[in-house]
Design a protein around this motif. Structure first.
Motif, PDB file in Angstrom:
ATOM      1  N   GLN A  38       0.801  -1.173  -0.037  1.00  0.00           N
ATOM      2  CA  GLN A  38       0.031   0.101   0.126  1.00  0.00           C
ATOM      3  C   GLN A  38       0.851   1.189   0.024  1.00  0.00           C
ATOM      4  OE1 GLN A  38      -3.449   0.403   0.069  1.00  0.00           O
ATOM      5  NE2 GLN A  38      -3.502  -1.818  -0.403  1.00  0.00           N
ATOM      6  N   PRO A  39       0.974   1.970  -1.059  1.00  0.00           N
ATOM      7  CA  PRO A  39       1.675   3.343  -1.034  1.00  0.00           C
ATOM      8  C   PRO A  39       1.614   4.304  -0.175  1.00  0.00           C
ATOM      9  CG  PRO A  39       0.883   2.553  -3.266  1.00  0.00           C
ATOM     10  CD  PRO A  39       0.366   1.525  -2.364  1.00  0.00           C
ATOM     11  N   ALA A  40       0.054   4.315   0.353  1.00  0.00           N
ATOM     12  CA  ALA A  40      -0.447   5.327   1.511  1.00  0.00           C
ATOM     13  C   ALA A  40       0.393   4.964   2.683  1.00  0.00           C
ATOM     14  CB  ALA A  40      -1.982   4.800   1.684  1.00  0.00           C
ATOM     15  N   ALA A  41       0.990   3.821   2.868  1.00  0.00           N
ATOM     16  CA  ALA A  41       1.577   3.548   4.132  1.00  0.00           C
ATOM     17  C   ALA A  41       2.845   4.647   4.185  1.00  0.00           C
ATOM     18  CB  ALA A  41       2.116   1.930   4.412  1.00  0.00           C
ATOM     19  N   PHE A  42       3.586   4.965   3.084  1.00  0.00           N
ATOM     20  CA  PHE A  42       4.723   5.503   2.987  1.00  0.00           C
ATOM     21  C   PHE A  42       4.047   6.997   3.170  1.00  0.00           C
ATOM     22  CE2 PHE A  42       7.248   8.409   0.709  1.00  0.00           C
ATOM     23  CZ  PHE A  42       8.621   8.117   1.065  1.00  0.00           C
ATOM     24  N   ASP A  43       3.030   7.349   2.434  1.00  0.00           N
ATOM     25  CA  ASP A  43       2.420   8.616   2.659  1.00  0.00           C
ATOM     26  C   ASP A  43       2.128   8.971   4.153  1.00  0.00           C
ATOM     27  OD1 ASP A  43       2.913   8.703  -0.071  1.00  0.00           O
ATOM     28  OD2 ASP A  43       0.570   8.320  -0.615  1.00  0.00           O
ATOM     29  N   ARG A  44       1.662   8.063   4.847  1.00  0.00           N
ATOM     30  CA  ARG A  44       1.214   8.419   6.248  1.00  0.00           C
ATOM     31  C   ARG A  44       2.473   8.528   7.042  1.00  0.00           C
ATOM     32  NH1 ARG A  44      -2.457   3.961   5.376  1.00  0.00           N
ATOM     33  NH2 ARG A  44      -0.881   2.900   6.339  1.00  0.00           N
ATOM     34  N   THR A  45       3.628   7.794   6.817  1.00  0.00           N
ATOM     35  CA  THR A  45       4.854   7.920   7.511  1.00  0.00           C
ATOM     36  C   THR A  45       5.524   9.465   7.324  1.00  0.00           C
ATOM     37  OG1 THR A  45       5.080   5.706   7.384  1.00  0.00           O
ATOM     38  CG2 THR A  45       7.120   7.000   7.932  1.00  0.00           C
ATOM     39  N   VAL A  46       5.435   9.761   5.810  1.00  0.00           N
ATOM     40  CA  VAL A  46       6.006  11.063   5.521  1.00  0.00           C
ATOM     41  C   VAL A  46       5.089  12.163   6.066  1.00  0.00           C
ATOM     42  CG1 VAL A  46       6.348  12.548   3.604  1.00  0.00           C
ATOM     43  CG2 VAL A  46       7.053  10.330   3.707  1.00  0.00           C
ATOM     44  N   GLU A  47       3.725  12.070   6.257  1.00  0.00           N
ATOM     45  CA  GLU A  47       2.879  12.892   6.653  1.00  0.00           C
ATOM     46  C   GLU A  47       3.236  13.291   8.333  1.00  0.00           C
ATOM     47  OE1 GLU A  47       0.648  16.090   7.483  1.00  0.00           O
ATOM     48  OE2 GLU A  47       1.308  15.439   5.344  1.00  0.00           O
ATOM     49  N   GLY A  48       3.600  12.051   9.032  1.00  0.00           N
ATOM     50  CA  GLY A  48       3.833  12.253  10.463  1.00  0.00           C
ATOM     51  C   GLY A  48       5.005  13.106  10.515  1.00  0.00           C
ATOM     52  N   LEU A  49       6.002  12.676   9.705  1.00  0.00           N
ATOM     53  CA  LEU A  49       7.110  13.518   9.840  1.00  0.00           C
ATOM     54  C   LEU A  49       7.073  14.631   9.448  1.00  0.00           C
ATOM     55  CD1 LEU A  49      10.244  13.337  10.225  1.00  0.00           C
ATOM     56  CD2 LEU A  49      10.493  12.724   7.603  1.00  0.00           C
ATOM     57  N   ARG A  50       6.377  14.998   8.586  1.00  0.00           N
ATOM     58  CA  ARG A  50       5.996  16.653   8.301  1.00  0.00           C
ATOM     59  C   ARG A  50       5.407  17.146   9.532  1.00  0.00           C
ATOM     60  NH1 ARG A  50       6.523  17.606   2.775  1.00  0.00           N
ATOM     61  NH2 ARG A  50       5.923  15.784   1.560  1.00  0.00           N
ATOM     62  N   ARG A  51       4.770  16.565  10.308  1.00  0.00           N
ATOM     63  CA  ARG A  51       3.939  17.428  11.492  1.00  0.00           C
ATOM     64  C   ARG A  51       5.210  17.496  12.438  1.00  0.00           C
ATOM     65  NH1 ARG A  51      -1.792  14.100  11.811  1.00  0.00           N
ATOM     66  NH2 ARG A  51      -2.490  15.068   9.775  1.00  0.00           N
ATOM     67  N   VAL A  52       6.078  16.325  12.591  1.00  0.00           N
ATOM     68  CA  VAL A  52       7.257  16.549  13.537  1.00  0.00           C
ATOM     69  C   VAL A  52       7.931  17.796  13.341  1.00  0.00           C
ATOM     70  CG1 VAL A  52       9.362  15.444  14.475  1.00  0.00           C
ATOM     71  CG2 VAL A  52       7.226  14.084  14.334  1.00  0.00           C
ATOM     72  N   LEU A  53       8.359  17.908  12.069  1.00  0.00           N
ATOM     73  CA  LEU A  53       9.137  19.000  11.623  1.00  0.00           C
ATOM     74  C   LEU A  53       8.517  20.322  11.674  1.00  0.00           C
ATOM     75  CD1 LEU A  53      10.426  17.569   8.252  1.00  0.00           C
ATOM     76  CD2 LEU A  53      11.922  17.778  10.311  1.00  0.00           C
ATOM     77  N   ALA A  54       7.226  20.503  11.549  1.00  0.00           N
ATOM     78  CA  ALA A  54       6.478  21.700  11.750  1.00  0.00           C
ATOM     79  C   ALA A  54       6.434  22.022  13.162  1.00  0.00           C
ATOM     80  CB  ALA A  54       5.002  21.549  11.196  1.00  0.00           C
ATOM     81  N   ASP A  55       6.449  21.014  14.120  1.00  0.00           N
ATOM     82  CA  ASP A  55       6.361  21.227  15.537  1.00  0.00           C
ATOM     83  C   ASP A  55       7.824  21.571  16.070  1.00  0.00           C
ATOM     84  OD1 ASP A  55       3.736  20.695  15.879  1.00  0.00           O
ATOM     85  OD2 ASP A  55       4.215  18.611  16.521  1.00  0.00           O
ATOM     86  N   LEU A  56       8.891  21.188  15.300  1.00  0.00           N
ATOM     87  CA  LEU A  56      10.148  22.028  15.735  1.00  0.00           C
ATOM     88  C   LEU A  56      10.256  23.237  15.413  1.00  0.00           C
ATOM     89  CD1 LEU A  56      12.392  18.885  14.607  1.00  0.00           C
ATOM     90  CD2 LEU A  56      11.761  19.664  16.822  1.00  0.00           C
ATOM     91  N   ARG A  57       9.404  23.836  14.400  1.00  0.00           N
ATOM     92  CA  ARG A  57       9.561  25.362  13.697  1.00  0.00           C
ATOM     93  C   ARG A  57       9.418  26.251  15.333  1.00  0.00           C
ATOM     94  NH1 ARG A  57       8.774  27.036   8.337  1.00  0.00           N
ATOM     95  NH2 ARG A  57       8.347  25.387   7.081  1.00  0.00           N
ATOM     96  N   ALA A  58      10.504  27.343  15.191  1.00  0.00           N
ATOM     97  CA  ALA A  58      10.502  28.095  16.433  1.00  0.00           C
ATOM     98  C   ALA A  58       9.077  29.135  16.048  1.00  0.00           C
ATOM     99  CB  ALA A  58      11.473  29.068  16.311  1.00  0.00           C
ATOM    100  N   HIS A  59       8.186  29.404  17.206  1.00  0.00           N
ATOM    101  CA  HIS A  59       7.048  29.977  16.769  1.00  0.00           C
ATOM    102  C   HIS A  59       7.229  31.636  17.414  1.00  0.00           C
ATOM    103  CE1 HIS A  59       4.702  26.625  15.942  1.00  0.00           C
ATOM    104  NE2 HIS A  59       5.308  25.850  17.058  1.00  0.00           N
ATOM    105  N   SER A  60       6.645  32.638  16.506  1.00  0.00           N
ATOM    106  CA  SER A  60       6.604  34.036  16.589  1.00  0.00           C
ATOM    107  C   SER A  60       6.243  34.465  18.140  1.00  0.00           C
ATOM    108  CB  SER A  60       6.206  34.621  15.835  1.00  0.00           C
ATOM    109  OG  SER A  60       4.896  34.446  15.439  1.00  0.00           O
ATOM    110  N   ASP A  61       5.207  33.458  18.625  1.00  0.00           N
ATOM    111  CA  ASP A  61       4.557  34.124  19.941  1.00  0.00           C
ATOM    112  C   ASP A  61       5.168  33.492  21.182  1.00  0.00           C
ATOM    113  OD1 ASP A  61       1.840  31.306  20.013  1.00  0.00           O
ATOM    114  OD2 ASP A  61       4.179  31.326  19.936  1.00  0.00           O
ATOM    115  N   GLY A  62       6.508  32.836  20.902  1.00  0.00           N
ATOM    116  CA  GLY A  62       7.403  32.555  22.014  1.00  0.00           C
ATOM    117  C   GLY A  62       7.141  31.194  22.404  1.00  0.00           C
ATOM    118  N   ASN A  63       6.132  30.418  22.047  1.00  0.00           N
ATOM    119  CA  ASN A  63       6.012  28.936  22.423  1.00  0.00           C
ATOM    120  C   ASN A  63       7.005  28.175  21.726  1.00  0.00           C
ATOM    121  OD1 ASN A  63       3.830  29.806  24.003  1.00  0.00           O
ATOM    122  ND2 ASN A  63       2.183  29.887  22.278  1.00  0.00           N
TER     123      ASN A  63
END
Length: 192
Positions: free
Chosen positions: A167-192
């Protein structure tokens, strides 16, 4: 294309499809439409041909990765561009699949191109993520080396899951989870 190039390309395709153990010189000759004398004129045997094929695969993958990682934007954008590269999850990673081949991982000479490729990718991802920390794009305390390892592990693991489930979707889900982790690592301008 020269016979040597045809043999190398055929070997690269077969290594990706069948692995080292499943790639016979006869299959390479058939795929390259070459005679036996042609192979042994250019290569001393299967191992030397496999090394040339792995060098070709590595160079192609490095070029593709560098296009994304050396592109425009911040660190997360460039890592996401790497994740966006066109892939066939059911075929697996050309280099990653070879790490599952007993004859390759138990032969230091055959394993070396794999270690070199993944070492390069690790260093390149770490450099991009280090830049993200330095510029303030990523949160303070982000470990670029650990994050680079996570990126590589997620991509390779996504291939494994997709192939296991067919199922190619299994790869896509893994990559999507990684994208969320990377987004959470971004510094936020509101100081959080």
């Amino acid at each position: 294309m020269t016979k040597k190039e045809a043999l190398t390309r055929a070997a690269a395709e077969l290594l990706w499809e069948r692995g080292y153990t499943g790639t016979s010189p006869a299959k390479v000759l058939e795929r390259a439409q070459a005679g036996q004398g042609s192979m042994y004129h250019h290569f001393s045997g299967k191992a030397e041909l496999a090394l040339a094929a792995m060098a070709r695969m590595s160079e192609e993958l490095r070029t593709r990765a560098e296009t994304a990682l050396g592109g425009e934007g911040g660190a997360v954008d460039r890592v996401n561009a790497f994740l966006d590269l066109e892939r066939d999850p059911l075929a697996g990673c050309r280099m990653g699949r070879l790490t599952q081949d007993y004859d390759i991982v138990t032969d230091e000479r055959l394993r070396a191109p794999l270690a070199e490729f993944f070492g390069w990718l690790d260093e390149r991802l770490t450099a991009v993520l280090t830049e993200g920390v330095r510029t303030g794009e990523l949160r303070p305390g982000t470990d670029p080396a650990a994050t680079a390892s996570l990126v590589m592990a997620a991509v390779q693991g996504g291939y494994v899951l997709a192939r296991a489930q067919q199922q190619p979707a299994a790869f896509d889900r893994t990559v999507e989870g990684l994208r969320r982790v990377l987004a959470d690592l971004r510094a936020h301008s509101d100081g959080n």
